[in-house]
Design an enzyme around this catalytic site. Structure first.
Site, PDB file in Angstrom:
ATOM      1  CD  GLU A   4      61.687 105.929  55.925  1.00  0.00           C
ATOM      2  OE1 GLU A   4      61.749 105.117  54.966  1.00  0.00           O
ATOM      3  OE2 GLU A   4      62.255 107.039  55.912  1.00  0.00           O
TER       4      GLU A   4
ATOM      5  CB  ILE B  51      55.932  79.318  39.575  1.00  0.00           C
ATOM      6  CG1 ILE B  51      56.345  78.365  38.452  1.00  0.00           C
ATOM      7  CG2 ILE B  51      54.414  79.516  39.557  1.00  0.00           C
ATOM      8  CD1 ILE B  51      55.866  78.724  37.067  1.00  0.00           C
TER       9      ILE B  51
ATOM     10  CG  HIS C  83      59.179 116.787  54.744  1.00  0.00           C
ATOM     11  ND1 HIS C  83      59.299 116.608  53.377  1.00  0.00           N
ATOM     12  CD2 HIS C  83      60.333 116.328  55.283  1.00  0.00           C
ATOM     13  CE1 HIS C  83      60.483 116.072  53.118  1.00  0.00           C
ATOM     14  NE2 HIS C  83      61.124 115.882  54.253  1.00  0.00           N
TER      15      HIS C  83
ATOM     16  CG  ASP D 186      61.631 120.332  55.806  1.00  0.00           C
ATOM     17  OD1 ASP D 186      62.427 120.996  55.100  1.00  0.00           O
ATOM     18  OD2 ASP D 186      61.997 119.574  56.713  1.00  0.00           O
TER      19      ASP D 186
ATOM     20  CG  HIS E  69      50.051  80.807  43.693  1.00  0.00           C
ATOM     21  ND1 HIS E  69      51.132  81.186  44.445  1.00  0.00           N
ATOM     22  CD2 HIS E  69      49.030  81.618  44.083  1.00  0.00           C
ATOM     23  CE1 HIS E  69      50.783  82.185  45.240  1.00  0.00           C
ATOM     24  NE2 HIS E  69      49.510  82.469  45.036  1.00  0.00           N
TER      25      HIS E  69
ATOM     26  CG  HIS F   6      59.415 116.846  62.259  1.00  0.00           C
ATOM     27  ND1 HIS F   6      60.084 116.193  63.292  1.00  0.00           N
ATOM     28  CD2 HIS F   6      60.262 117.817  61.830  1.00  0.00           C
ATOM     29  CE1 HIS F   6      61.274 116.761  63.458  1.00  0.00           C
ATOM     30  NE2 HIS F   6      61.403 117.744  62.582  1.00  0.00           N
TER      31      HIS F   6
ATOM     32  CG  HIS G  68      47.657  79.850  48.444  1.00  0.00           C
ATOM     33  ND1 HIS G  68      46.715  80.293  49.352  1.00  0.00           N
ATOM     34  CD2 HIS G  68      47.777  80.836  47.511  1.00  0.00           C
ATOM     35  CE1 HIS G  68      46.286  81.498  48.984  1.00  0.00           C
ATOM     36  NE2 HIS G  68      46.913  81.848  47.875  1.00  0.00           N
TER      37      HIS G  68
HETATM   38  C1  TPP Z   1      52.362  92.413  49.496  1.00  0.00           C
HETATM   39  C2  TPP Z   1      51.610  91.346  48.794  1.00  0.00           C
HETATM   40  N1  TPP Z   1      51.285  91.526  47.502  1.00  0.00           N
HETATM   41  C3  TPP Z   1      50.571  90.604  46.850  1.00  0.00           C
HETATM   42  C4  TPP Z   1      50.145  89.472  47.475  1.00  0.00           C
HETATM   43  C5  TPP Z   1      49.293  88.448  46.742  1.00  0.00           C
HETATM   44  N2  TPP Z   1      50.103  87.273  46.448  1.00  0.00           N
HETATM   45  C6  TPP Z   1      50.082  86.205  47.246  1.00  0.00           C
HETATM   46  S1  TPP Z   1      51.138  85.003  46.743  1.00  0.00           S
HETATM   47  C7  TPP Z   1      51.642  85.929  45.419  1.00  0.00           C
HETATM   48  C8  TPP Z   1      52.658  85.410  44.463  1.00  0.00           C
HETATM   49  C9  TPP Z   1      53.785  84.906  45.181  1.00  0.00           C
HETATM   50  O1  TPP Z   1      54.686  84.244  44.375  1.00  0.00           O
HETATM   51  P1  TPP Z   1      55.728  83.353  45.122  1.00  0.00           P
HETATM   52  O2  TPP Z   1      56.216  84.048  46.297  1.00  0.00           O
HETATM   53  O3  TPP Z   1      56.712  82.922  44.120  1.00  0.00           O
HETATM   54  O4  TPP Z   1      54.853  82.146  45.648  1.00  0.00           O
HETATM   55  P2  TPP Z   1      54.565  80.770  44.899  1.00  0.00           P
HETATM   56  O5  TPP Z   1      53.576  81.049  43.813  1.00  0.00           O
HETATM   57  O6  TPP Z   1      55.847  80.286  44.372  1.00  0.00           O
HETATM   58  O7  TPP Z   1      53.999  79.936  45.981  1.00  0.00           O
HETATM   59  C10 TPP Z   1      50.974  87.139  45.403  1.00  0.00           C
HETATM   60  C11 TPP Z   1      51.181  88.172  44.361  1.00  0.00           C
HETATM   61  C12 TPP Z   1      50.507  89.322  48.823  1.00  0.00           C
HETATM   62  N3  TPP Z   1      50.142  88.267  49.538  1.00  0.00           N
HETATM   63  N4  TPP Z   1      51.259  90.250  49.439  1.00  0.00           N
HETATM   64 MG    MG Z   2      57.421  81.218  43.432  1.00  0.00          MG
END
Ligand code: TPP
Ligand code: MG
Length: 654
Positions: free
Chosen positions: A403, A186, A465, A461, A258, A453, A27
């Protein structure tokens, strides 16, 4: 050459795009976009010393947007950490390189948390900031006085856990927590406005945070915003407006940067745009040494701190806690001795509370809590004052109905060090904590999850639960020790094991309903073996009954019924699968011999018990959802009574 801010930031950009190109995966967009902000942070603000990366009073930096891992690898290398070396960076994302796809805390000193699941890093940082304030209240500012910085992306702020982190961090007024938001608008699918139109700053404002915006490519403006954050007593969100992939002339500002290599041509074009006229993985000496100088800023601060520690009256205790060492001779033997003298017929959640009474008196480093189920989880002991914005010295956290946020914050405390966090909720809601439990296991940290629980035994419950698949689903998680103790003695033993284990999390599954005390002796911690023969067959052994938790009592009743007919039956209590699996084969074969009928009894899914009963054995459990009703009626309804089980065992033997 005089080294400019841009030269420093471009070194990050170049390393990031070149490493991703070499790996043909990764990335580049985030590190290139946040290079300016990171440069300002690491050259002017962050308190750290690459020569002593574990220095307890360092600032913590959490790269919550873990996909941008090349940002932190670049920073650690450039500022002079021993690792990653340039060779490590060349091997970005390859097996054996500490420069893993996403940052991993045990791979590199300087990576404070394993990140990648978006939002988790930020919620973990809340716990780090809590631990810092707690230790500050305990040991004073001479020893503990640092900040927690987070770099978060749009994704981190969109995830549900963000809401919990904002709520908790704002409520606790964690003013030393500063989140730098990569506000590049983005995400993977394209522009943020495809999926989101919320007022993020407004949301943080209303959660009690200070918010400020800046141009994330203008160092002076970044400084202005960070100074404002430092000056404000509230936790801060700094929105840094950036261009993702900044420097890649044809792709910057788009989601194309990205998560894919930029391409050979685009990298070449970026070199021109950035004025970076050097080959891949080469940093000109002047720029390299300017970065090294930035890394040396903290050296004097660290030695001053060490001088203060060396004469501090709490030196030994501080060092013990920072190292995560239990006090010499820590033991629950005296408490267990009392149990043997005065057997307790109590729920294991109550047994846990009794044990915690002993633990919290012996271990000042425990910080307990619950996600709004304190009275049900039995997690608070009398001597624990609440941890609040007015009293960070308190040792009990009211996490609220959060949680996931609780579990992530516990992980942050464990990662920070100096404290041992435990926290409770209903076992069925371990699902809400699960991503954080998984990160605790992956990060090899001592978070202790108290889940009460733990079966249909909770009664009325009903199925929402009543855990069914939960204990088993937790057992399959690598590096998590799951305990389901059968009585007050086992509960104490399991607590002792959880506390002694510094390299991974433990989870205790505890009953709501009362259980008799089954153990008559405690010459050794039998729970440490994972499973043991609680009662040997009287008649010639034909059956081994293996059970956990509340079903051990039932197994004994089944054995009684069989013995009446001259059928010898061992009863094995198995509080922990993972511990049992770690025993030598001879021990395992002795406890669960293969030449007799093996029968499992557990009020949860039977899937998995074949591991110990063999296919030919019998498995009593529940493979549907539970039901609403009194506990004893439910046990009958689901066929988990001695009257129902014993005849089936007899029939299988015939
Ligand atoms: C919980 C989770 N869901 C999905 C992903 C897959 N994922 C990695 S980066 C991303 C998009 C992130 O966007 P942003 O935080 O704006 O990062 P940028 O593209 O700006 O670097 C996704 C969906 C992940 N790493 N974690
Ligand atoms: Mg972003």
């Amino acid at each position: 050459m005089t080294v400019s801010h841009s030269d420093l930031a471009n070194a990050i950009r170049a390393l990031s795009m070149d490493a991703v190109e070499a790996a043909n995966s990764g990335h580049p967009g985030m590190p290139m976009g946040m290079a300016d902000v990171a440069t300002v942070l690491f050259t002017r603000y962050l308190k750290y010393d690459p020569a002593a990366p574990k220095w307890p009073d360092r600032d913590r930096f959490v790269l919550s947007a873990g996909h941008g891992s090349m940002l932190i690898y670049s920073l650690l290398h450039l500022t002079g950490y021993a690792r990653p070396t340039m060779e490590d960076i060349r091997n970005f994302r390859q097996i054996g390189s500490p420069c893993a796809g996403h940052p991993e805390n045990f791979e590199l000193a300087g990576v404070e948390a394993t990140t990648g699941p978006l939002g988790s890093g930020l919620a973990t940082a809340v716990g780090m900031a809590m631990a810092e304030r707690h230790l500050n209240a305990t040991f004073g500012s001479d020893l503990v006085d640092h900040r927690t910085w987070v770099l978060a992306g749009d994704g981190c702020l969109m995830e549900g856990i963000n809401h919990e982190a904002v709520g908790l961090g704002g409520h606790l007024k964690l003013g030393r927590l500063i989140v730098l938001w990569d506000d590049n608008r983005i995400t993977i699918d394209g522009a943020v406005d495809l999926s989101s139109s919320e007022n993020v700053l407004g949301r943080y404002d209303s959660g009690g945070w200070h918010t400020v915006s800046c141009d994330g490519h203008d160092p002076a403006d970044i400084v202005r915003a960070i100074d404002a954050a430092l000056a404000d007593p509230r936790p801060s969100l700094v929105a840094c407006r950036t261009l993702i992939g900044k420097g890649a002339p044809n792709k910057q500002g788009t989601s194309a940067t990205h998560g894919s290599p930029l391409s050979k041509d685009e990298v070449a074009a970026a070199r021109v745009t950035l004025g970076w006229d050097y080959p891949p993985f080469e940093i000109p000496d002047e720029i390299a040494s300017a970065w090294i100088d930035a890394g040396k800023r903290g050296g004097a601060v660290r030695s001053d701190w060490e001088a203060r520690l060396s004469t501090h009256s709490d030196k030994a205790e501080f060092e013990r806690r920072a190292a995560g060492r239990l006090p010499d001779g820590f033991s629950l033997d005296a408490y267990i001795g009392e149990l043997l003298a005065n057997p307790q017929k109590v729920a294991t959640r109550k047994a846990s509370e009794l044990t915690l009474g002993a633990i919290n008196a012996l271990l000042p480093e425990t910080i307990g809590g619950s996600a709004d189920l304190t009275g049900s989880n039995n997690t608070k002991t009398k001597d624990q004052a609440p941890f609040t914005a007015d009293n960070y010295g308190g040792r009990y956290v009211y996490y609220g109905i959060r949680e996931f946020g609780m579990a992530a914050a516990m992980n942050g405390m464990a990662l920070h060090g100096g404290v041992i966090p435990y926290g409770g909720t209903f076992l069925v809601f371990s699902d809400y904590c699960r991503p954080a439990i998984r990160l605790a296991a992956l990060q090899q940290i001592r978070s202790i999850f108290v889940m009460t629980h733990d079966s249909i035994g909770l009664g009325e419950d009903g199925p929402t639960h009543q855990p069914i698949e939960h204990v088993m689903a937790l057992r399959v998680m690598p590096n998590l020790d799951v305990y389901r103790p059968a009585d007050a003695v086992e509960t104490a033993e399991c607590w002792q094991l959880a506390l002694e284990r510094a390299d991974g999390p433990s989870l205790l599954a505890l009953t709501r309903q009362n259980l008799p005390q089954l153990r008559k002796d405690a010459k050794e911690n039998l729970s440490a073996k994972g499973a043991y023969r609680l009662r040997a067959a009287a008649a010639a052994r034909k059956v081994v009954l293996v059970a956990t938790g509340s079903e051990v009592e039932i197994a004994i009743a089944v054995a009684d019924a069989l013995e009446v007919d001259g059928i010898g039956a061992d009863v094995v209590s198995m509080p922990s699968w993972s511990r049992f699996d770690a025993q030598p084969a001879a021990y395992r074969n002795d406890v669960l011999p293969h030449d007799v009928l093996r029968v499992s009894i557990e009020a949860g899914t039977t899937i998995g018990w074949e591991r110990y009963t063999g296919i030919a054995g019998l498995r009593f459990g529940i493979d549907s959802f539970g039901a609403s009703g009194p506990a004893d009626k439910l046990y009958h309804h689901f066929g988990l009574t001695a009257e129902i089980i014993a005849p089936q065992v007899r029939a299988a033997l015939d």
